[in-house]
Design an enzyme around this catalytic site. Structure first.
Site, PDB file in Angstrom:
ATOM      1  CG  ASP A 169      -0.334  -0.028   2.524  1.00 54.37           C
ATOM      2  OD1 ASP A 169       0.909  -0.166   2.595  1.00 54.37           O
ATOM      3  OD2 ASP A 169      -1.060   0.081   3.532  1.00 54.37           O
ATOM      4  CB  SER A 170       4.585   1.720  -0.166  1.00 53.64           C
ATOM      5  OG  SER A 170       4.809   0.552  -0.927  1.00 53.64           O
ATOM      6  CG  ASP A 217       0.290  -4.084   1.902  1.00 53.74           C
ATOM      7  OD1 ASP A 217       0.414  -5.067   2.655  1.00 53.74           O
ATOM      8  OD2 ASP A 217       1.101  -3.141   1.852  1.00 53.74           O
ATOM      9  CE  LYS A 244       3.116  -6.026   3.531  1.00 50.53           C
ATOM     10  NZ  LYS A 244       2.666  -4.795   4.221  1.00 50.53           N
ATOM     11  CD  GLU A 303       0.295  -1.449   7.951  1.00 47.83           C
ATOM     12  OE1 GLU A 303      -0.056  -0.678   8.871  1.00 47.83           O
ATOM     13  OE2 GLU A 303       0.807  -1.052   6.894  1.00 47.83           O
ATOM     14  CD  GLU A 356       7.571  -0.404   7.694  1.00 50.87           C
ATOM     15  OE1 GLU A 356       6.524  -0.991   7.370  1.00 50.87           O
ATOM     16  OE2 GLU A 356       7.880   0.723   7.244  1.00 50.87           O
TER      17      GLU A 356
HETATM   18  O1  KIV Z   1       3.550  -1.204   1.586  1.00 46.95           O
HETATM   19  C1  KIV Z   1       4.748  -1.527   1.555  1.00 46.95           C
HETATM   20  O2  KIV Z   1       5.468  -1.260   0.590  1.00 46.95           O
HETATM   21  C2  KIV Z   1       5.310  -2.200   2.715  1.00 46.95           C
HETATM   22  C3  KIV Z   1       6.767  -2.028   2.971  1.00 46.95           C
HETATM   23  C4  KIV Z   1       7.081  -2.169   4.389  1.00 46.95           C
HETATM   24  C5  KIV Z   1       7.613  -2.930   2.162  1.00 46.95           C
HETATM   25  O3  KIV Z   1       4.615  -2.852   3.424  1.00 46.95           O
END
Ligand code: KIV
Length: 272
Positions: A52-53, A91, A121, A123, A190
Site C-alpha cells: 500500500d506504499s 496489501d 498482507k 497490518e 518493519e
Molecule cells: O507497503 C509496503 O510497501 C510495505 C513495505 C514495508 C515494504 O509494506
C-alpha cells in the site's frame, strides 16, 4: 551478476517455509505496475509485494491511508498479469481489516478474486485476531505486518523505530506467536531493533521478512523506488540504493528534450 534463478517453478508459501528451514534468504521487492513486475520477476525475485506504499509512490499521497481497496485491486491485477515465477502478495489497505471479521473476509475475497494474487498482507496483531482467523480459515494465505505499521501513523504520530522498550518488544513477540498460531504463512517486520527481529525469527517457524530490521530475518524487502534510487528525498539508515535511476531518468529526459528542440529527433531512419 549471477543470481539464484535456475528454478523457474512458481514460488509458493510452502517454498518460503522451506527456504527458512534451509537458511536460504528470501528476496522481496515492491512493484505496482506490469512493466516493473515483469523486470523484477525475470530477474529472479522470490516475492513481489504490491504494497500500500503505492499510496505514496504511485499516487503521491502523504501517507498510506489514502489508498482504497479498488486502487489496490487495480495495482494488484497489473502485477499479477506480469508475474510468472514470484509469489505475489497484495496489501489489504487501511480500514479493510479492522475488527469486523465478515467485512474483512469479503474484502479479502474481493482482493484474491479480482487480482489473482497468491496471498495478502495485513497490518496488525491481537486487535485483528478474529479477522485474520476468519480470512485464513477461508483458505486465504496471510502475511502479517508488525513493528512499524504505517497505517497507524495517526495513532502513533511518528514513523520512529518500534519495539525499543520491553513492553512493546514483548507485545511484538506475542503478536508474532499469535499470528503463527492463527496460521499466517509469514511475518513482515518493519523498523525494529535487529536483536529483537533475530529473536523473533529464531522463535517462530514461519519466515520473517525484514525492512529496517537487521540481517537476522529470513528475508528482506525494500520499496522498489527506494532501492533503485528514484526517490532522492527518502534516505533512512536501513536503505541501500542499488541504482541511481533518478539521475539516469533525468539525464535521458533532458537528452530527449534537447533532441526534440534541436529537430534531431526523429531522424530519417526513425521516420516512415
Ligand atoms: O507497503 C509496503 O510497501 C510495505 C513495505 C514495508 C515494504 O509494506
Amino acid at each position: 551478476m549471477s543470481v539464484h534463478t535456475e528454478n523457474k517453478k512458481k514460488v509458493t508459501t510452502l517454498q518460503l517455509k522451506k527456504m527458512k528451514q534451509s537458511g536460504e534468504k528470501i528476496s522481496m521487492l515492491t512493484a505496482y505496475d506490469f512493466t516493473t513486475a515483469q523486470i523484477i520477476d525475470a530477474a529472479g525475485i522470490d516475492v513481489v509485494l504490491v504494497g500500500d506504499s503505492a499510496s505514496n509512490t504511485m499516487m503521491g499521497n502523504p501517507t498510506t491511508l489514502g489508498i482504497t481497496l479498488d486502487h489496490m485491486i487495480h495495482y494488484g491485477r497489473s502485477v499479477v498479469n506480469a508475474t510468472k515465477r514470484a509469489l505475489v502478495i497484495v496489501d489489504m489497505p487501511f480500514g479493510t481489516v479492522s475488527g469486523n471479521p465478515m467485512k474483512s473476509l469479503d474484502a479479502a475475497i474481493r482482493m484474491m478474486q479480482e487480482t489473482g494474487a497468491d496471498a495478502i498482507k495485513i497490518e496488525g496483531g491481537l486487535e485483528i485476531k478474529d479477522d485474520v482467523k476468519k480470512i485464513i480459515d477461508a483458505g486465504i494465505p496471510v502475511m502479517a505486518h508488525l513493528g512499524l505499521m504505517p497505517q497507524s501513523i495517526n495513532k502513533y504520530g511518528t514513523y520512529a523505530i518500534r519495539g525499543k522498550d520491553e513492553v512493546e518488544a514483548q507485545k511484538l513477540m506475542d503478536d508474532c506467536l499469535l499470528m503463527e498460531e492463527l496460521g499466517a504463512f509469514g511475518i513482515l517486520l518493519e523498523k525494529i531493533p535487529a536483536k529483537l527481529a533475530t529473536a523473533i525469527s529464531e522463535k517462530i517457524t514461519i519466515p520473517t521478512i525484514g525492512i529496517g530490521a537487521g540481517s537476522g530475518t529470513d528475508g528482506q524487502v525494500l520499496v522498489i523506488q527506494d532501492a533503485l534510487g528514484m526517490n532522492k528525498e527518502f534516505s533512512p539508515k536501513f536503505l541501500r540504493r542499488y541504482a541511481d535511476l533518478n539521475a539516469i531518468m533525468t539525464e535521458a529526459t533532458q537528452h530527449y528534450i534537447a533532441d526534440v528542440k534541436a529537430k534531431n529527433f526523429p531522424n530519417e531512419n526513425e521516420s516512415y
